[in-house]
Design a protein around this motif. Structure first.
Motif, PDB file in Angstrom:
ATOM      1  N   GLY A   3      43.088  17.645 -15.056  1.00  0.00           N
ATOM      2  CA  GLY A   3      42.614  17.779 -16.447  1.00  0.00           C
ATOM      3  C   GLY A   3      42.791  16.739 -17.224  1.00  0.00           C
ATOM      4  O   GLY A   3      42.157  16.563 -18.344  1.00  0.00           O
ATOM      5  N   SER A   4      43.970  15.979 -17.075  1.00  0.00           N
ATOM      6  CA  SER A   4      44.176  14.832 -18.093  1.00  0.00           C
ATOM      7  C   SER A   4      43.343  13.704 -17.559  1.00  0.00           C
ATOM      8  O   SER A   4      42.699  13.547 -16.897  1.00  0.00           O
ATOM      9  CB  SER A   4      45.528  14.438 -17.738  1.00  0.00           C
ATOM     10  N   PRO A   5      43.147  12.919 -18.875  1.00  0.00           N
ATOM     11  CA  PRO A   5      42.062  11.744 -18.783  1.00  0.00           C
ATOM     12  C   PRO A   5      42.339  10.676 -17.708  1.00  0.00           C
ATOM     13  O   PRO A   5      43.571  10.606 -17.450  1.00  0.00           O
ATOM     14  CB  PRO A   5      42.173  11.213 -20.297  1.00  0.00           C
ATOM     15  N   LEU A   6      41.225  10.558 -17.082  1.00  0.00           N
ATOM     16  CA  LEU A   6      41.385   9.485 -16.027  1.00  0.00           C
ATOM     17  C   LEU A   6      40.851   8.251 -16.518  1.00  0.00           C
ATOM     18  O   LEU A   6      39.697   8.130 -16.790  1.00  0.00           O
ATOM     19  CB  LEU A   6      40.851   9.917 -14.818  1.00  0.00           C
ATOM     20  N   LEU A   7      41.306   7.015 -16.414  1.00  0.00           N
ATOM     21  CA  LEU A   7      41.173   5.747 -16.852  1.00  0.00           C
ATOM     22  C   LEU A   7      41.117   5.042 -15.478  1.00  0.00           C
ATOM     23  O   LEU A   7      41.703   4.836 -14.662  1.00  0.00           O
ATOM     24  CB  LEU A   7      42.192   5.082 -17.504  1.00  0.00           C
ATOM     25  N   VAL A   8      39.619   4.439 -15.348  1.00  0.00           N
ATOM     26  CA  VAL A   8      39.372   3.722 -14.207  1.00  0.00           C
ATOM     27  C   VAL A   8      39.178   2.332 -14.736  1.00  0.00           C
ATOM     28  O   VAL A   8      38.174   1.815 -15.533  1.00  0.00           O
ATOM     29  CB  VAL A   8      38.032   4.231 -13.467  1.00  0.00           C
ATOM     30  N   ILE A  15      44.150   5.308 -13.403  1.00  0.00           N
ATOM     31  CA  ILE A  15      45.218   5.534 -14.065  1.00  0.00           C
ATOM     32  C   ILE A  15      45.174   7.078 -14.670  1.00  0.00           C
ATOM     33  O   ILE A  15      44.271   7.167 -15.657  1.00  0.00           O
ATOM     34  CB  ILE A  15      45.666   4.543 -15.060  1.00  0.00           C
ATOM     35  N   ASP A  16      45.952   8.027 -14.411  1.00  0.00           N
ATOM     36  CA  ASP A  16      46.218   9.178 -15.039  1.00  0.00           C
ATOM     37  C   ASP A  16      46.689   8.734 -16.517  1.00  0.00           C
ATOM     38  O   ASP A  16      47.826   8.077 -16.658  1.00  0.00           O
ATOM     39  CB  ASP A  16      47.058  10.255 -14.610  1.00  0.00           C
ATOM     40  N   CYS A  17      46.260   9.609 -17.393  1.00  0.00           N
ATOM     41  CA  CYS A  17      46.659   9.294 -19.076  1.00  0.00           C
ATOM     42  C   CYS A  17      46.877  10.713 -19.678  1.00  0.00           C
ATOM     43  O   CYS A  17      46.272  11.550 -19.247  1.00  0.00           O
ATOM     44  CB  CYS A  17      45.607   8.413 -19.698  1.00  0.00           C
ATOM     45  N   SER A  18      47.695  10.604 -20.749  1.00  0.00           N
ATOM     46  CA  SER A  18      47.766  11.852 -21.784  1.00  0.00           C
ATOM     47  C   SER A  18      46.775  11.660 -22.618  1.00  0.00           C
ATOM     48  O   SER A  18      46.175  12.653 -23.249  1.00  0.00           O
ATOM     49  CB  SER A  18      49.053  11.879 -22.189  1.00  0.00           C
ATOM     50  N   LEU A  19      46.392  10.346 -22.973  1.00  0.00           N
ATOM     51  CA  LEU A  19      45.526  10.068 -24.237  1.00  0.00           C
ATOM     52  C   LEU A  19      45.067   8.523 -23.853  1.00  0.00           C
ATOM     53  O   LEU A  19      45.566   7.551 -23.295  1.00  0.00           O
ATOM     54  CB  LEU A  19      46.500   9.960 -25.444  1.00  0.00           C
ATOM     55  N   ILE A  20      43.513   8.496 -24.318  1.00  0.00           N
ATOM     56  CA  ILE A  20      42.830   7.296 -24.354  1.00  0.00           C
ATOM     57  C   ILE A  20      42.618   6.838 -25.685  1.00  0.00           C
ATOM     58  O   ILE A  20      41.921   7.717 -26.290  1.00  0.00           O
ATOM     59  CB  ILE A  20      41.744   7.197 -23.215  1.00  0.00           C
ATOM     60  N   VAL A  21      42.725   5.835 -26.098  1.00  0.00           N
ATOM     61  CA  VAL A  21      42.170   5.405 -27.542  1.00  0.00           C
ATOM     62  C   VAL A  21      41.109   4.212 -27.140  1.00  0.00           C
ATOM     63  O   VAL A  21      41.443   3.335 -26.474  1.00  0.00           O
ATOM     64  CB  VAL A  21      43.431   4.903 -28.214  1.00  0.00           C
ATOM     65  N   GLU A 110      49.004   3.590 -36.919  1.00  0.00           N
ATOM     66  CA  GLU A 110      50.141   4.384 -36.195  1.00  0.00           C
ATOM     67  C   GLU A 110      49.499   5.545 -35.494  1.00  0.00           C
ATOM     68  O   GLU A 110      48.600   5.963 -35.985  1.00  0.00           O
ATOM     69  CB  GLU A 110      51.046   4.887 -37.490  1.00  0.00           C
ATOM     70  N   ILE A 111      49.751   5.663 -34.182  1.00  0.00           N
ATOM     71  CA  ILE A 111      49.494   6.699 -33.316  1.00  0.00           C
ATOM     72  C   ILE A 111      50.421   7.653 -32.920  1.00  0.00           C
ATOM     73  O   ILE A 111      51.223   7.016 -32.307  1.00  0.00           O
ATOM     74  CB  ILE A 111      48.746   6.032 -32.102  1.00  0.00           C
ATOM     75  N   PHE A 112      50.070   9.112 -33.427  1.00  0.00           N
ATOM     76  CA  PHE A 112      51.309  10.043 -33.329  1.00  0.00           C
ATOM     77  C   PHE A 112      52.774   9.415 -33.558  1.00  0.00           C
ATOM     78  O   PHE A 112      53.778   9.746 -32.712  1.00  0.00           O
ATOM     79  CB  PHE A 112      51.052  10.471 -31.554  1.00  0.00           C
ATOM     80  N   GLY A 113      52.778   8.724 -34.779  1.00  0.00           N
ATOM     81  CA  GLY A 113      54.056   8.169 -35.273  1.00  0.00           C
ATOM     82  C   GLY A 113      54.615   7.055 -34.646  1.00  0.00           C
ATOM     83  O   GLY A 113      55.734   6.722 -34.878  1.00  0.00           O
ATOM     84  N   LEU A 114      53.874   6.345 -33.689  1.00  0.00           N
ATOM     85  CA  LEU A 114      54.421   5.188 -33.194  1.00  0.00           C
ATOM     86  C   LEU A 114      53.461   3.902 -33.700  1.00  0.00           C
ATOM     87  O   LEU A 114      52.309   4.079 -33.367  1.00  0.00           O
ATOM     88  CB  LEU A 114      53.944   5.249 -31.457  1.00  0.00           C
TER      89      LEU A 114
END
Length: 179
Positions: A3-8, A15-21, A110-114
């Protein structure tokens, strides 16, 4: 997939991802110049923010300015560029002579404090005379890009404290190696 985003990627790698920007960019509104300039482009300006049209100046998202690391005219649509260009365009329209020092592609957020900052050329073409130095430690990433021994780009993630110094070095090197 869980269910996590998949980047092709273009090469088929998944690549399985937690977040795609995804960043879209800016498209200038140049409808009033339709047919007079290339579609999708902006208004090319000189060092005084004058366009090719008599008595027309441009600044900000619509202005194609000289990018100092790429050595080409392009849109560098960021707020700091727009402010500086607008000030210079106004001064030149009022009869003063003020020159723009050229654009430098840069972005900071800054994304999620980073925090991260990118500037100049960070994707290196596959050519000789390019050098990339990458440092990664303690949740910090730093990539410096050199062309012919001169700093032309930087990407900082985590610790961005040196961003101002690196930007000054990129601008200094560009002014000394202008061609």
């Amino acid at each position: 997939s869980d269910g996590s985003p998949l980047l092709v990627l273009n090469n088929g790698l998944e690549i399985d991802c937690s977040l795609i920007v995804f960043c879209k960019g800016v498209r200038p509104n140049t409808d009033m110049f339709s047919g007079l300039i290339p579609q999708g482009g902006g208004l090319k300006v000189d060092w005084h923010m004058r366009t090719l049209f008599p008595d027309v100046f441009a600044a900000g998202d619509v202005a194609e300015t000289y990018e100092i690391t790429r050595h080409e005219y392009c849109l560098a649509a960021t707020w700091p560029h727009a402010v500086q260009q607008g000030r210079l365009a106004g001064m030149n329209m009022a009869g003063h002579v003020a020159a723009y020092g050229g654009s430098l592609f840069r972005n900071a957020m800054e994304i999620f404090g980073l925090p991260f900052v990118s500037m100049g050329i960070i994707r290196v073409p596959s050519r000789e005379n390019w050098d990339v130095r990458i440092m990664h430690r303690d949740k910090c990433y730093r990539k410096l890009v050199y062309r012919d021994g001169n700093l032309v780009g930087a990407l900082l993630v985590g610790n961005v404290a040196e961003a101002g110094l690196l930007q000054a070095e990129i601008r200094r090197a560009a002014s000394e190696n202008f061609y």
